[in-house]
Design an enzyme around this catalytic site. Structure first.
Site, PDB file in Angstrom:
ATOM      1  N   LYS A  91     -38.025  -0.449   9.782  1.00 34.61           N
ATOM      2  CA  LYS A  91     -37.377   0.718   9.172  1.00 34.61           C
ATOM      3  C   LYS A  91     -35.988   0.378   8.656  1.00 34.61           C
ATOM      4  CE  LYS A  91     -39.317   4.825  11.296  1.00 34.61           C
ATOM      5  NZ  LYS A  91     -39.025   5.880  12.289  1.00 34.61           N
ATOM      6  N   ASP A 113     -22.073  10.250  19.190  1.00 31.60           N
ATOM      7  CA  ASP A 113     -20.780  10.188  18.505  1.00 31.60           C
ATOM      8  C   ASP A 113     -19.884  11.381  18.844  1.00 31.60           C
ATOM      9  OD1 ASP A 113     -22.667  11.703  17.236  1.00 31.60           O
ATOM     10  OD2 ASP A 113     -22.441  10.796  15.270  1.00 31.60           O
ATOM     11  N   SER A 139     -25.121  -2.100  14.594  1.00 27.30           N
ATOM     12  CA  SER A 139     -26.274  -1.785  15.434  1.00 27.30           C
ATOM     13  C   SER A 139     -27.542  -1.719  14.596  1.00 27.30           C
ATOM     14  CB  SER A 139     -26.068  -0.433  16.122  1.00 27.30           C
ATOM     15  OG  SER A 139     -25.864   0.576  15.160  1.00 27.30           O
ATOM     16  N   ASP A 195     -31.455  -3.899  19.152  1.00 29.58           N
ATOM     17  CA  ASP A 195     -32.143  -3.162  20.206  1.00 29.58           C
ATOM     18  C   ASP A 195     -33.651  -3.346  20.150  1.00 29.58           C
ATOM     19  OD1 ASP A 195     -30.548  -2.070  22.045  1.00 29.58           O
ATOM     20  OD2 ASP A 195     -30.483  -0.049  21.198  1.00 29.58           O
TER      21      ASP A 195
HETATM   22  O1  LIG Z   1     -31.990   2.953  20.268  1.00 25.38           O
HETATM   23  C1  LIG Z   1     -31.302   2.882  19.256  1.00 25.38           C
HETATM   24  C2  LIG Z   1     -31.375   3.839  18.223  1.00 25.38           C
HETATM   25  C3  LIG Z   1     -30.557   3.708  17.109  1.00 25.38           C
HETATM   26  N1  LIG Z   1     -29.708   2.663  16.992  1.00 25.38           N
HETATM   27  C4  LIG Z   1     -28.850   2.539  15.777  1.00 25.38           C
HETATM   28  O2  LIG Z   1     -28.209   3.751  15.473  1.00 25.38           O
HETATM   29  C5  LIG Z   1     -27.841   3.757  14.108  1.00 25.38           C
HETATM   30  C6  LIG Z   1     -28.007   5.130  13.492  1.00 25.38           C
HETATM   31  O3  LIG Z   1     -29.345   5.450  13.256  1.00 25.38           O
HETATM   32  P1  LIG Z   1     -29.879   6.238  11.955  1.00 25.38           P
HETATM   33  O4  LIG Z   1     -31.329   6.395  12.083  1.00 25.38           O
HETATM   34  O5  LIG Z   1     -29.344   5.620  10.722  1.00 25.38           O
HETATM   35  O6  LIG Z   1     -29.251   7.671  12.173  1.00 25.38           O
HETATM   36  P2  LIG Z   1     -28.404   8.570  11.163  1.00 25.38           P
HETATM   37  O7  LIG Z   1     -28.772   9.976  11.430  1.00 25.38           O
HETATM   38  O8  LIG Z   1     -28.459   8.106   9.777  1.00 25.38           O
HETATM   39  O9  LIG Z   1     -26.973   8.253  11.799  1.00 25.38           O
HETATM   40  C7  LIG Z   1     -25.917   9.147  12.050  1.00 25.38           C
HETATM   41  O10 LIG Z   1     -26.093   9.896  13.238  1.00 25.38           O
HETATM   42  C8  LIG Z   1     -26.229   9.128  14.443  1.00 25.38           C
HETATM   43  C9  LIG Z   1     -26.291  10.093  15.610  1.00 25.38           C
HETATM   44  O11 LIG Z   1     -27.479  10.815  15.612  1.00 25.38           O
HETATM   45  C10 LIG Z   1     -25.066   8.191  14.624  1.00 25.38           C
HETATM   46  O12 LIG Z   1     -25.312   7.364  15.725  1.00 25.38           O
HETATM   47  C11 LIG Z   1     -24.905   7.348  13.389  1.00 25.38           C
HETATM   48  O13 LIG Z   1     -23.820   6.493  13.528  1.00 25.38           O
HETATM   49  C12 LIG Z   1     -24.722   8.249  12.188  1.00 25.38           C
HETATM   50  O14 LIG Z   1     -24.583   7.463  11.017  1.00 25.38           O
HETATM   51  C13 LIG Z   1     -28.644   2.665  13.438  1.00 25.38           C
HETATM   52  O15 LIG Z   1     -27.779   1.619  13.085  1.00 25.38           O
HETATM   53  C14 LIG Z   1     -29.608   2.237  14.520  1.00 25.38           C
HETATM   54  O16 LIG Z   1     -29.913   0.892  14.423  1.00 25.38           O
HETATM   55  C15 LIG Z   1     -29.622   1.719  18.007  1.00 25.38           C
HETATM   56  O17 LIG Z   1     -28.871   0.761  17.904  1.00 25.38           O
HETATM   57  N2  LIG Z   1     -30.422   1.840  19.115  1.00 25.38           N
END
Ligand SMILES: O=c1ccn([C@@H]2O[C@H](COP(=O)(O)OP(=O)(O)O[C@H]3O[C@H](CO)[C@@H](O)[C@H](O)[C@H]3O)[C@@H](O)[C@H]2O)c(=O)[nH]1
Ligand SMILES: [Mn+2]
Length: 915
Positions: A191, A615, A185, A221
């Site tokens: 970013k 999650d 995703s 997205d």
């Molecule tokens: O509208 C959206 C928003 C986010 N994402 C994806 O969600 C992922 C996680 O985003 P990130 O900013 O890296 O969040 P983190 O806090 O680092 O991620 C942790 O926490 C998230 C929940 O808040 C989980 O979804 C992630 O899998 C987990 O690694 C990325 O691949 C984004 O591309 C989408 O696909 N669509």
């Protein structure tokens, strides 16, 4: 958000025709599992000990009885190596776990006496202080219980990859390993740099698994042409990269990280060509990197007329909030071969349709779109989802997961295999506890001994059927969905055939490779009518029954016959008779934004909506359906990702997580009320409750951190003068807390500094991000203000740790800064007061100073972050000098700004009515 009335869904799909398995609840077993110290528990211990012994024997004489704890009575005859279990539970040795459990019990008892004393001995001249502190302590004790008891049965696991290949992947025979779909995703290419995503994709394409069994779906997205073109470049580069990885067995298979390794890359390498090829490949990668950089540079400024694709047509995603669904298949059977002439895995670009007025449900929505697209195009029975920055670090990771999923005995009940999140590029001291070691190496191992780890959003292999909202199969007989028990219309599913037959009859590709597949919104309709599917199914009666059934399923899964049909194939496979073009058409249909209207998507099926931490919710739902999950920690970390380095970004990430928890708390999926009578085990529930109520701890934490300052300023304390017995309880409690920590570190192997960072960040996050999350969550509930998913930036690879020191102002910093200041002032005031009042006042001061010191050391990393690097040493010196200076000046002048008289009209000054 749904109402709170409808909480429990005993059997969501009680359709007689559906293969719903009754929940596998065995009350006797559950009681035995949780009645600590009860007879049942002792029996369990006994049987466990016996099992251990027989296990030991078996290891010695090499026999292969199944000893995978979940199936106590499964009797596999002794068989050859290939028939032995693919994995094994390793309980923590009793010499490590038993003292730990004992101390926990002692701590519980001591806590009882402690509270008895605290409640029975109020402080009369500081009643408010006493009351607040006792309330806080009770809260802390409760959250300790929620956190502690799910760690009662920690286990580790061991996999046998050699047995897996002996059984399913014999050399010279077609591999029988199950197909798997990968989901990546991404949303914002600025970013989340395309190079980062490219590395993840390359590591997937090069994974150590039969090529015809894997497909990689990338969800964009952000509908960014940059991501699309980046992927196109990546697919070209993969043709060279993948054979290189496979020929020389290199690790990791993400080029950026491979070339960055500071190890002897010639170690264990014997093939003479290797050095030359590596040098050539490094060059190729650098050229690839420059091409990607050029794309990024070009994408900085949007042309007035929007983006145009290479063939001159305008980019359909020019309006990010209003665009059609887009799909493009790269590579795969007809997409060209690698430089060695081998086939490559399929790579699919997917950008789901976006229209104003629809709720797109952030990442969860993106994942559900991928679930459907992949079901239509490949329909692998397993899938792995990764954030765009989490690459495969261990190319055998998928095989590790298959050791659980494909195990005929353990596998059927497993909904997902979660791997721990590991990170690259974190500062050596891990100042802001980014690594989360305590969570990943202590809590998750504990949960694995109960019903399995919670899902953490990335690095997780799912069973497709478990995501479709079904209950877990019963332990004894795994369900077999053969066609003879199905209405006739389903017969055609059988001729869908599996991938292997499909491969041979692959039709010529009708789409030109460079043309992106998308469809205008106006005429979106299912590419297949029901009649197409039913072709050749005789019998009017059964046909009718089939239609009714089909309608029910369509109500649940949405109006796509192809998708619905695919859900009935437990072992995957797709429609053989359809041409790739028509399948793509159907795939476009299932990612249209109206598709999920009035269906169960996000409610019962797929990734669950309603929280930015989708999650937790998604895993929770599956555990409620009685599934178990598995925690798999291979020696070489399976996946690695990046984490926000600087204080502000980290706090914002923690804010989002806490907000997600608050959202769940106020939703109808709150683990406090939801899903009783289902398959969720009691201790597992504890852990889920813990993971959603923790933001509430921020309030008592904030109060408790202010108390020392108030005590120092007013000269009062939260306890009356301690008697000898009382100080005994205090001391024992401290010792117990300390010992549980030490013993926990011993069985888990977590180092003391990691543990300490975790404690510190618990306080820092608690008094800033969690507190804000609480307010935002309440705002959402009361005023309906929607929450947003702010992605963390996956930093560049520029200067090392420069990120760590960047300072961005945010309101999140206010609360901890104030706390720090207050406590500093308190220390100054306390000391100067003691100096003024002579020798005897130093005794009580000691307790208060200790208390304030506790707050300050916990907030220390925060102070460091606040101060930044440029003037790191000077500023800290300044702070300390201000502190010392004020102490000495106060001492010198002998004025006391806080205490007018020794016996206290101070109370009015501090605003607290302490009587
Ligand atoms: O509208 C959206 C928003 C986010 N994402 C994806 O969600 C992922 C996680 O985003 P990130 O900013 O890296 O969040 P983190 O806090 O680092 O991620 C942790 O926490 C998230 C929940 O808040 C989980 O979804 C992630 O899998 C987990 O690694 C990325 O691949 C984004 O591309 C989408 O696909 N669509
Ligand atoms: Mn991330």
């Amino acid at each position: 958000m749904g109402g709170r009335g409808k909480r429990i869904h005993p059997l969501p799909y009680a359709d007689p025709n559906l293969p719903v398995q009754p929940r596998s609840m065995d009350p006797s077993k559950d009681l035995a599992a949780y009645g600590y110290g009860s007879v049942a528990w002792k029996e369990r211990m006994e049987s466990w000990k016996q099992k251990q012994e027989s296990l030991h024997q078996m290891r010695n004489d090499g026999s292969g009885k199944d000893w995978n704890g979940d199936n106590d009575d499964a009797d596999l005859p002794l068989m050859d190596e290939a028939r032995q279990p693919l994995s094994r539970k390793i309980p923590i040795s009793s010499s490590q776990i038993n003292p730990y459990r004992m101390v926990i019990i002692i701590r519980l008892v001591v806590l009882g006496f402690f509270f008895h004393y605290r409640v029975m001995h109020p402080v009369h001249d500081a009643f408010a202080l006493w009351l607040i502190s006792v309330i806080c302590e009770i809260w802390f004790a409760m959250s300790w219980i929620l956190d502690q008891f799910p760690k009662w049965f920690p286990i580790e696991r061991e996999t046998y990859l050699d047995r897996l290949s002996l059984r399913f992947d014999k050399e010279g025979q077609p591999s029988q390993l199950a197909p798997i779909d990968f989901f990546v995703s991404t949303v914002d290419p600025l970013k989340e740099p395309p190079l980062v995503t490219a590395n993840t994709v390359l590591s997937i394409l090069a994974v150590d698994y039969p090529v015809d069994k894997i497909s990689c779906y990338v969800s964009d997205d952000g509908a960014a042409m940059l991501t699309f073109e980046g992927l196109s470049e990546t697919s070209e580069f993969a043709k060279k990269w993948v054979p290189f990885c496979k020929n020389y067995c290199i690790e990791p298979r993400a080029p950026e990280w491979y070339f960055q390794q500071k190890i002897d890359y010639l170690k264990d390498k014997v093939v003479p060509n290797f050095v030359r090829e590596r040098r050539a490949m490094k060059r190729e990668y650098e050229e690839f990197k420059v091409r990607i950089n050029a794309l990024v540079a070009k994408a900085q400024k949007v042309p007035d007329e929007g983006w145009t694709m290479q063939d001159g047509t305008p980019w359909p995603g020019n309006n990010v909030r209003d665009h059609p669904g887009m799909i493009q298949v790269f590579l795969g059977q007809s997409g060209g071969h690698d430089v060695d002439g081998h086939e490559l895995p399929r790579l699919v670009y997917v950008s789901r349709e976006k229209r104003p007025g629809y709720n797109h449900h952030k990442k969860a929505g993106a994942m559900n779109a991928l679930v459907r697209v992949s079901a239509v195009l490949t329909n692998a029975p397993y899938m792995l989802n990764l954030d765009c920055d989490h690459y495969i670090n261990n190319s055998k990771a998928i095989k590790e997961a298959m050791c659980f999923m494909m195990d005929p005995l353990v596998g059927k009940k497993v909904c997902y295999v979660q791997f721990p999140q590991r990170f690259d590029g974190i500062d050596r001291h891990d100042r802001y506890a980014n690594r989360n070691v305590v969570f990943f190496d202590i809590n998750m191992k504990g949960l694995d001994g109960i019903q399995g780890p919670i899902y953490v959003g990335t690095g997780c292999v799912f069973r497709r059927q478990a995501l479709y909202g079904y209950d877990a199969p019963k332990t004894k007989k795994p369900p077999s969905r053969t066609c003879n028990c199905w209405p006739k219309w389903c017969f055609c599913c059988c001729c869908f055939g599996d991938r292997k037959t499909k491969k041979k009859t692959a039709e010529p590709k009708t789409e030109k490779k460079t043309r992106l597949f998308f469809k205008k919104a106006e005429n979106q309709s299912p590419a297949y009518a029901l009649s197409d599917i039913e072709e050749g199914a005789p019998g009017v009666e059964t046909e009718k029954a089939g239609i009714v059934n089909q309608q029910k399923l369509e109500k649940k899964f949405g109006q796509s016959s192809v998708f619905v049909a695919s859900t009935l194939l437990e072992n995957g496979g797709t429609l053989k008779i359809a041409s790739p073009a028509s399948l793509l058409k159907e795939a476009i249909h299932v990612i249209s934004c109206g598709y999920e209207d009035k269906t169960d998507w996000g409610k019962e099926i797929g990734w669950i909506y309603g929280s930015v931490t989708e999650d937790i919710l998604t895993g929770f739902k599956m555990h409620c359906h009685g599934w178990r999950s598995i925690y798999c920690i291979p020696k070489r970390p399976a996946f690695k990702g990046s984490a926000p380095l600087n204080l502000s970004d980290r706090l914002h990430q923690v804010l989002r997580w806490a907000l997600g928890s608050v959202e769940i708390f106020f939703s109808n999926h709150c683990p406090l009320w939801y899903g009783y009578g289902g398959g969720l085990k009691c201790l597992e529930r504890f852990s889920y409750i813990n993971s959603i109520v923790y933001p509430f701890t921020s309030i008592p934490l904030l109060a408790y951190c202010t108390l020392p300052a108030i005590c120092l300023l007013t000269g009062k304390f939260i306890t009356p003068e301690l008697t000898n017995v009382a100080s005994l309880w205090f001391m024992s409690l401290f010792i117990c807390i300390f010992t549980t920590g030490i013993l926990e570190m011993r069985w888990s192997g977590v180092a003391i500094d990691d543990w300490w960072r975790n404690e510190q960040f618990w306080v820092i996050g608690g008094v800033s991000a969690h507190l804000f999350a609480l307010f935002q969550g309440l705002l959402k509930v009361i005023a309906g203000v929607d929450t947003s998913f702010t992605v963390t930036s996956k930093g560049g690879d520029d200067e090392e740790f420069s990120e760590l020191y960047t300072f961005k102002w945010t309101t999140l910093l206010i609360a901890p800064t104030t706390l720090l200041l207050l406590n500093f002032i308190g220390v100054v005031a306390g000391i100067s007061n003691a100096i003024n009042n002579g020798y005897e006042s130093w005794g009580p001061l000691f307790g208060k100073l200790f208390f304030a010191f506790w707050v300050i050391v916990h907030l220390y990393p925060f102070l460091k972050g606040l101060v930044g690097r440029q003037n790191r040493t000077p500023t800290i010196v300044i702070v300390w000098s201000i502190l010392l200076a004020s102490i000495f000046s106060l001492l010198w002048v002998r004025v006391d700004p806080f205490l007018a008289k020794n016996d206290g009209p101070v109370l009015e000054e501090c605003g607290l009515d302490c009587n």
